[in-house]
Design a protein around this motif. Sequence first.
Motif, PDB file in Angstrom:
ATOM      1  N   THR A 154      56.832  86.441  65.289  1.00  0.00           N
ATOM      2  CA  THR A 154      55.604  87.083  65.752  1.00  0.00           C
ATOM      3  C   THR A 154      55.659  88.555  65.413  1.00  0.00           C
ATOM      4  OG1 THR A 154      55.304  85.526  67.584  1.00  0.00           O
ATOM      5  CG2 THR A 154      54.186  87.657  67.758  1.00  0.00           C
ATOM      6  N   MET A 155      54.616  89.053  64.750  1.00  0.00           N
ATOM      7  CA  MET A 155      54.516  90.468  64.408  1.00  0.00           C
ATOM      8  C   MET A 155      53.397  91.085  65.248  1.00  0.00           C
ATOM      9  SD  MET A 155      53.540  92.299  60.753  1.00  0.00           S
ATOM     10  CE  MET A 155      54.920  91.601  59.850  1.00  0.00           C
ATOM     11  N   ILE A 156      53.771  91.921  66.219  1.00  0.00           N
ATOM     12  CA  ILE A 156      52.789  92.546  67.106  1.00  0.00           C
ATOM     13  C   ILE A 156      52.204  93.779  66.426  1.00  0.00           C
ATOM     14  CG2 ILE A 156      52.461  93.729  69.311  1.00  0.00           C
ATOM     15  CD1 ILE A 156      54.719  91.980  70.445  1.00  0.00           C
ATOM     16  N   VAL A 157      50.878  93.860  66.411  1.00  0.00           N
ATOM     17  CA  VAL A 157      50.163  95.027  65.898  1.00  0.00           C
ATOM     18  C   VAL A 157      49.400  95.635  67.068  1.00  0.00           C
ATOM     19  CG1 VAL A 157      48.377  95.852  64.322  1.00  0.00           C
ATOM     20  CG2 VAL A 157      49.987  94.090  63.576  1.00  0.00           C
ATOM     21  N   ALA A 158      49.681  96.881  67.381  1.00  0.00           N
ATOM     22  CA  ALA A 158      49.140  97.513  68.582  1.00  0.00           C
ATOM     23  C   ALA A 158      47.733  98.070  68.391  1.00  0.00           C
ATOM     24  CB  ALA A 158      50.078  98.624  69.050  1.00  0.00           C
ATOM     25  N   PHE A 159      47.068  97.652  67.318  1.00  0.00           N
ATOM     26  CA  PHE A 159      45.711  98.115  67.045  1.00  0.00           C
ATOM     27  C   PHE A 159      44.843  96.927  66.660  1.00  0.00           C
ATOM     28  CE2 PHE A 159      48.617 101.612  66.453  1.00  0.00           C
ATOM     29  CZ  PHE A 159      48.008 102.632  67.178  1.00  0.00           C
ATOM     30  N   ALA A 209      44.808 101.402  74.753  1.00  0.00           N
ATOM     31  CA  ALA A 209      45.546 102.547  75.311  1.00  0.00           C
ATOM     32  C   ALA A 209      46.300 103.319  74.235  1.00  0.00           C
ATOM     33  CB  ALA A 209      46.500 102.087  76.407  1.00  0.00           C
ATOM     34  N   GLY A 210      45.680 103.461  73.062  1.00  0.00           N
ATOM     35  CA  GLY A 210      46.278 104.241  71.989  1.00  0.00           C
ATOM     36  C   GLY A 210      47.534 103.633  71.411  1.00  0.00           C
ATOM     37  N   GLY A 211      47.695 102.323  71.572  1.00  0.00           N
ATOM     38  CA  GLY A 211      48.878 101.638  71.074  1.00  0.00           C
ATOM     39  C   GLY A 211      49.862 101.260  72.167  1.00  0.00           C
ATOM     40  N   HIS A 260      51.720 108.178  67.696  1.00  0.00           N
ATOM     41  CA  HIS A 260      51.595 107.553  69.014  1.00  0.00           C
ATOM     42  C   HIS A 260      52.917 107.083  69.602  1.00  0.00           C
ATOM     43  CE1 HIS A 260      47.843 107.057  66.729  1.00  0.00           C
ATOM     44  NE2 HIS A 260      47.239 107.276  67.872  1.00  0.00           N
ATOM     45  N   ILE A 261      53.811 106.544  68.755  1.00  0.00           N
ATOM     46  CA  ILE A 261      55.043 105.976  69.280  1.00  0.00           C
ATOM     47  C   ILE A 261      55.922 107.046  69.938  1.00  0.00           C
ATOM     48  CG2 ILE A 261      56.361 106.232  67.130  1.00  0.00           C
ATOM     49  CD1 ILE A 261      56.409 103.173  69.513  1.00  0.00           C
ATOM     50  N   VAL A 262      55.760 108.303  69.521  1.00  0.00           N
ATOM     51  CA  VAL A 262      56.546 109.378  70.133  1.00  0.00           C
ATOM     52  C   VAL A 262      55.709 110.288  71.032  1.00  0.00           C
ATOM     53  CG1 VAL A 262      58.380 109.415  68.412  1.00  0.00           C
ATOM     54  CG2 VAL A 262      56.339 110.775  68.035  1.00  0.00           C
ATOM     55  N   ARG A 295      52.169 111.176  78.810  1.00  0.00           N
ATOM     56  CA  ARG A 295      52.009 110.512  80.103  1.00  0.00           C
ATOM     57  C   ARG A 295      53.195 109.582  80.362  1.00  0.00           C
ATOM     58  NH1 ARG A 295      47.786 108.022  76.797  1.00  0.00           N
ATOM     59  NH2 ARG A 295      48.266 105.823  76.354  1.00  0.00           N
ATOM     60  N   ARG A 296      53.205 109.029  81.548  1.00  0.00           N
ATOM     61  CA  ARG A 296      54.260 108.083  81.912  1.00  0.00           C
ATOM     62  C   ARG A 296      53.923 106.728  81.286  1.00  0.00           C
ATOM     63  NH1 ARG A 296      56.339 107.618  88.074  1.00  0.00           N
ATOM     64  NH2 ARG A 296      58.542 107.372  87.562  1.00  0.00           N
ATOM     65  N   THR A 297      54.720 106.303  80.340  1.00  0.00           N
ATOM     66  CA  THR A 297      54.485 105.032  79.660  1.00  0.00           C
ATOM     67  C   THR A 297      55.562 104.027  80.049  1.00  0.00           C
ATOM     68  OG1 THR A 297      55.751 105.794  77.747  1.00  0.00           O
ATOM     69  CG2 THR A 297      53.358 106.118  77.680  1.00  0.00           C
TER      70      THR A 297
END
Length: 318
Positions: A31-36, A69-71, A95-97, A103-105
């Motif tokens: 499974t390849m998750i794409v956050a967009f 939520a922006g990824g 976004h990943i950094v 914010r608290r992720t």
Amino acid sequence: MIARRMLLSAPSLLAAPAFGQPQWRPDKSLTMIVAFAAGGGTDAAARTIARFMERDLGQPVVVLNRPGAGGEIGFTELARARPDGLTIGFINTPHIVTLPIERRTRFRLEDFSLIANIVDDPGGLWVRADSGIRDFAGLLAAARAQPGTIGYGTTGVGSDDHLAMLALERASGTSFLHVPFGGSAQVKQNLMSRAIPLAVMNVAEGVNEARQGVLRPLAQMGAARWAPLGDVPTLKELGFEVVEGSMRGMAAPAGLPPEILARLSLALRRTVDDPEFKASAEQQNLPLRFLGPEEFLAELRGLQRSYQALWDRHPWRD
């Protein structure tokens, strides 16, 4: 000022014994998750890469879109998955950094095993072809004559486009008017409809319209010129130390066994080297830049330090 380090892609990672003959073989589909969302640039690249990984790994690679939520939604799902090599995902900068800085992720960079970076799409400054702003010098002159009034579109607060303009404003002593949108398609549409005079978007997102004579690039933000826009100067060449763009790479949950990491990274290296994939990437205007696990992690840690320092001086959500 944001200046991203360009690290040399050392061949040592793939030449090391662990990468020479990786033994792991997946026994079921991945499974390849794409956050967009489906249909965007990241999704299109992911689906192309998935097809080539399937050939190399001998198992289906199913793309699963988890936007929002922006990824953060997709990144969190990837971080919480089992580190068995069967769940991988695309991660995007900034976004990943930047999300954990803003914010608290529910994820941190340390929650991922970095597999490889694949795409590095530099930012660019774009106007309509019929704009009275003819070049970058003209843009700065207009901004200084009308401070805070020239609207520029980006893909949102905290995006690579937005952070690039904040850096350029500080470096040049100018001020513009930020107009955020939900995606690059909306930015481009509003530029072409004259709702905004300036767009800040990645080079791959405007190159087709530039070829058609609809849009004109004023500058690009890579450390060096991207070949398809070889006549367009970089901001560094123009005297401003601003290097910005969007990296797109692959990661897995932290704790991935070394032999699995080696095998997945090798599959991506082979994909990027495949002539058929290169032709497809060229059609999609994907600026390729392969980085192995260690180089990719070092790049992201460097970005993390730069963005944290920027946030400490000037939080971009203020």
